[in-house]
Design a protein around this motif. Structure first.
Motif, mmCIF file in Angstrom:
data_model
loop_
_atom_site.group_PDB
_atom_site.id
_atom_site.type_symbol
_atom_site.label_atom_id
_atom_site.label_comp_id
_atom_site.label_asym_id
_atom_site.label_seq_id
_atom_site.Cartn_x
_atom_site.Cartn_y
_atom_site.Cartn_z
ATOM 1 N N ALA A 38 0.825 -1.201 0.000
ATOM 2 C CA ALA A 38 0.000 0.000 0.000
ATOM 3 C C ALA A 38 0.860 1.253 0.000
ATOM 4 O O ALA A 38 1.858 1.348 0.694
ATOM 5 N N GLY A 39 0.471 2.228 -0.821
ATOM 6 C CA GLY A 39 1.163 3.514 -0.828
ATOM 7 C C GLY A 39 2.341 3.566 -1.769
ATOM 8 O O GLY A 39 2.843 4.633 -2.078
ATOM 9 N N LEU A 178 17.997 7.591 2.247
ATOM 10 C CA LEU A 178 17.279 6.767 3.231
ATOM 11 C C LEU A 178 17.114 7.513 4.551
ATOM 12 O O LEU A 178 17.468 7.000 5.607
ATOM 13 N N ASP A 179 16.611 8.738 4.464
ATOM 14 C CA ASP A 179 16.479 9.536 5.685
ATOM 15 C C ASP A 179 15.011 9.765 6.015
ATOM 16 O O ASP A 179 14.426 10.768 5.611
ATOM 17 N N GLY A 180 14.431 8.835 6.748
ATOM 18 C CA GLY A 180 13.047 9.012 7.187
ATOM 19 C C GLY A 180 12.962 9.917 8.403
ATOM 20 O O GLY A 180 11.872 10.311 8.832
ATOM 21 N N ALA A 197 13.269 15.795 -3.844
ATOM 22 C CA ALA A 197 12.344 14.670 -3.647
ATOM 23 C C ALA A 197 11.713 14.311 -4.991
ATOM 24 O O ALA A 197 11.594 15.166 -5.879
ATOM 25 N N TYR A 198 11.343 13.036 -5.150
ATOM 26 C CA TYR A 198 10.718 12.536 -6.392
ATOM 27 C C TYR A 198 11.567 12.949 -7.602
ATOM 28 O O TYR A 198 11.045 13.284 -8.675
ATOM 29 N N LEU A 199 12.886 12.905 -7.430
ATOM 30 C CA LEU A 199 13.792 13.371 -8.484
ATOM 31 C C LEU A 199 13.583 12.576 -9.766
ATOM 32 O O LEU A 199 13.475 11.344 -9.729
ATOM 33 N N GLY A 200 13.519 13.263 -10.858
ATOM 34 C CA GLY A 200 13.357 12.605 -12.161
ATOM 35 C C GLY A 200 11.901 12.400 -12.542
ATOM 36 O O GLY A 200 11.608 12.076 -13.697
ATOM 37 N N THR A 201 10.985 12.574 -11.609
ATOM 38 C CA THR A 201 9.565 12.368 -11.914
ATOM 39 C C THR A 201 8.902 13.724 -12.193
ATOM 40 O O THR A 201 9.470 14.773 -11.881
ATOM 41 N N ALA A 225 4.062 16.832 0.871
ATOM 42 C CA ALA A 225 4.214 15.960 -0.301
ATOM 43 C C ALA A 225 3.968 14.507 0.088
ATOM 44 O O ALA A 225 3.332 13.753 -0.650
ATOM 45 N N ARG A 226 4.460 14.142 1.251
ATOM 46 C CA ARG A 226 4.278 12.759 1.702
ATOM 47 C C ARG A 226 2.791 12.446 1.898
ATOM 48 O O ARG A 226 2.313 11.366 1.540
ATOM 49 N N GLU A 227 2.067 13.429 2.445
ATOM 50 C CA GLU A 227 0.628 13.205 2.641
ATOM 51 C C GLU A 227 -0.085 13.093 1.294
ATOM 52 O O GLU A 227 -0.971 12.262 1.110
ATOM 53 N N ARG A 228 0.353 13.915 0.356
ATOM 54 C CA ARG A 228 -0.294 13.927 -0.962
ATOM 55 C C ARG A 228 -0.063 12.621 -1.716
ATOM 56 O O ARG A 228 -0.969 12.057 -2.305
ATOM 57 N N HIS A 229 1.184 12.107 -1.680
ATOM 58 C CA HIS A 229 1.530 10.921 -2.481
ATOM 59 C C HIS A 229 1.357 9.604 -1.720
ATOM 60 O O HIS A 229 1.279 8.556 -2.320
ATOM 61 N N GLY A 230 1.405 9.672 -0.397
ATOM 62 C CA GLY A 230 1.391 8.445 0.415
ATOM 63 C C GLY A 230 2.790 7.878 0.604
ATOM 64 O O GLY A 230 2.965 6.891 1.311
ATOM 65 N N TRP A 231 3.797 8.436 -0.037
ATOM 66 C CA TRP A 231 5.196 8.001 0.111
ATOM 67 C C TRP A 231 6.099 9.160 -0.303
ATOM 68 O O TRP A 231 5.656 10.082 -0.976
ATOM 69 N N ILE A 232 7.338 9.099 0.136
ATOM 70 C CA ILE A 232 8.302 10.094 -0.334
ATOM 71 C C ILE A 232 9.675 9.446 -0.432
ATOM 72 O O ILE A 232 10.008 8.553 0.364
#
Ligand SMILES: C[S@@+](CC[C@H](N)C(=O)[O-])C[C@H]1O[C@@H](n2cnc3c(N)ncnc32)[C@H](O)[C@@H]1O
Length: 242
Positions: A38-39, A178-180, A197-201, A225-232
């Protein structure tokens, strides 16, 4: 003997694929696409798009497989990783049974298979029964520096690459992946940060400046952004000011 192609696909832009990667995908009888749950649907979708766009070999078929969850207490490359690799090796073994003898299969690996990715190590666990070929890909680091229009290293200087969890005092120019935990909040505010973030997309976001001046903006942007996409996925370079 079966051939395993470990193919770097870049970090979110289908145009990151090299000609070598496209040719490798077209040699595969089976193309494996991980489903990270999920996500993370966007990531599987990009791999499907890559297959649809570049695979012209009619014999190539796609197989999706579930990726076992890592221990939530060990979200990056710390303790517990051995069990997780063992679980994945078992899953790969089952997938490989489906590849015809003398045939080839491809694992589509995010970025470059040699940078913070376990696929090579997991395949090594399967022993020497398979021929393995690795096709390099564009990494998040290259996508980051290109997006900011900067060189990774300063002239003749070293570069340190680490995870958020391992970020300590910054001496050399340092790339953090990998920095959560937004580890940059504990770094010297007088450093420069180049964040992406989301580099290349199509959703790529970049922020750069003196850390003390831009860190709140990065935290707020990252959260929204994380809330919008569900992942970052984000990466940044810290460097002492010239
Ligand atoms: C498991 S590592 C995979 C790295 C990958 N093999 C590479 O070559 O870039 C995942 C980390 O890579 C970085 N990353 C991967 N893709 C990214 C992207 N499109 N934008 C920003 N960071 C990315 C993030 O730091 C993320 O936490």
């Amino acid at each position: 003997m079966k051939t395993i192609l470990i193919v770097g696909i870049g970090t979110g832009n289908p145009e990151h694929l090299t000609v070598q990667a496209i040719n490798a995908l077209n040699r595969a009888d089976v193309l494996f696409i991980p489903d990270k749950g999920a996500g993370k649907g966007d990531l599987a979708e990009l791999r499907r798009e890559i297959v649809a766009r570049y695979v012209t070999n009619p014999a190539g078929r796609t197989v999706e497989y579930g990726v076992p969850k890592r221990d939530a207490a060990n979200p990056d490359y710390g303790a517990g990783v051995d069990d997780w690799h063992a679980a994945l090796a078992g899953r790969f073994e089952a997938l490989l049974a489906d590849v015809p003898d003398g045939g080839a299969c491809a694992f589509l690996v995010w970025g470059d298979p040699g940078l913070y990715d376990s696929t090579i190590r997991i395949i090594e666990r399967l022993g020497t029964r398979f021929a393995v070929e690795i096709i390099p890909g564009i990494t998040a680091i290259q996508a980051l520096t290109a997006a900011h229009g900067i060189a990774l290293n300063r002239i003749g200087e070293p570069v340190h690459i680490t995870t958020g969890r391992r970020l300590g005092p910054v001496h050399d120019d340092t790339v953090v992946m990998l920095d959560g935990q937004t580890a940059f909040l504990n770094a010297d505010p007088d450093l420069d940060i180049f964040w992406g973030a989301y580099l290349g997309t199509p959703d790529q976001i970049t922020i750069a400046g003196r850390l003390g001046d831009v860190r709140d903006e990065i935290v707020a942007t990252r959260k929204a952004a994380r809330e919008r996409h569900g992942w970052i996925m984000d990466t940044y370079l810290l460097r002492k000011r010239d």
